[in-house]
Scaffold this active site. Sequence first.
Site, PDB file in Angstrom:
ATOM      1  N   CYS A 134       0.840  -1.210   0.000  1.00  0.00           N
ATOM      2  CA  CYS A 134       0.000   0.000   0.000  1.00  0.00           C
ATOM      3  C   CYS A 134       0.871   1.253   0.000  1.00  0.00           C
ATOM      4  CB  CYS A 134      -0.925  -0.009   1.209  1.00  0.00           C
ATOM      5  SG  CYS A 134      -1.925   1.484   1.318  1.00  0.00           S
ATOM      6  N   CYS A 137      -0.390   4.134   2.122  1.00  0.00           N
ATOM      7  CA  CYS A 137      -0.220   3.963   3.574  1.00  0.00           C
ATOM      8  C   CYS A 137       1.241   4.195   3.974  1.00  0.00           C
ATOM      9  CB  CYS A 137      -0.590   2.545   4.022  1.00  0.00           C
ATOM     10  SG  CYS A 137      -2.061   1.882   3.282  1.00  0.00           S
ATOM     11  N   ASP A 138       2.169   3.686   3.181  1.00  0.00           N
ATOM     12  CA  ASP A 138       3.563   3.600   3.631  1.00  0.00           C
ATOM     13  C   ASP A 138       4.550   4.452   2.830  1.00  0.00           C
ATOM     14  OD1 ASP A 138       2.718   1.691   5.496  1.00  0.00           O
ATOM     15  OD2 ASP A 138       2.897   0.080   4.033  1.00  0.00           O
TER      16      ASP A 138
END
Length: 308
Positions: A134, A137-138
Amino acid sequence: MERIKVLIAGSGPAGYTAAIYAARANLSPVIYSGMELGGQLTTTTLVENFPGFPEGIDGPALVENMRLQAIKVGADVRIGTITSCDLSARPFKLTIDNKTTVEADSLIIATGASAKYLGIEGEQEFRGSGVSACATCDGFFYRNQDVAVIGGGDTACEEAVYLSGMCRKVYMIIRRDQMRASKAMQDKVAARENIEILWNSLPKQVVGDSSGVNGIKIEDKLSGESKIVDVTGVFLAVGHHPNSEVFAPWIKTDKEGYILTQPDSPKTNIEGVFAAGDVMDVRYKQAITAAASGCRAAIEADRFLQSL
Ligand code: NAP
């Protein structure tokens, strides 16, 4: 034991749309969110192909609007995951988070799909410390660093474009000599100078040490030669698998786990159980098709309950 008329498993566009329709039909639907509240839209960036938003809308905002709309019309949205179920007779019995069991007269399975992993050496070892599925997200953790995105589909392109805005260099590792992605997404990739595509490249190993990932080993499919590409982050975008395991003892699926529905219908092999969204969609897998199938499932659940 609590008895629910329409229990909806999953909180993506399919689940929320089913909830909106079921609530407006006075069926007092209850949604159990699943492990990922909001589903895959929460891991995406700008959505430009969901009608009604001429400037596009961020995935998390889109699905949050759906959640608020579902609540506004009367759906009960709960945090919780169905961990086991007994669909052998009605009312169906479903256990949430291994503790609470509820009864349901009808069930809409809209549990979506989750990111696939490759199964190569180093992948699990560095999951969370250099390997991610992701980018939104990261990606933040890899600012000004070099990263790799594995895959050549729409997700991979989206992730690569997103990462190219914060990383120094993004390698796209693609196993064929062409992408699976739509032309629109490929054009976005081509417009970014810091994305380099490595064609015919098979990912073989995530390489690193105690401080995290420092490379990915790839093999040239044509020459058979291997090399290590120096990156600190590896983002996987190699497709998804349907989240149907918990229902699999009762519900018929294909060999990949996609729930089989009756032709042109959200009905499954069990009367009163319906499926919607990516958990049953082998072909389209779009937010808008998931929403539409959630609508169909709710309408069929209403008809089913009225027939009892
Ligand atoms: P996908 O379309 O299935 O693409 C998966 C990619 O990963 C392909 O390039 C595939 O290569 C590659 N791959 C699979 N297994 C691999 C392996 N073992 N090693 C190396 N590469 C591997 O999945 P997706 O990109 O997640 O998209 C899923 C669906 O969501 C699609 O229908 C897509 O259109 C949709 N989507 C739409 C949008 C949008 O419209 N904005 C955004 C994201 C996703 P091959 O091509 O060689 O199989």
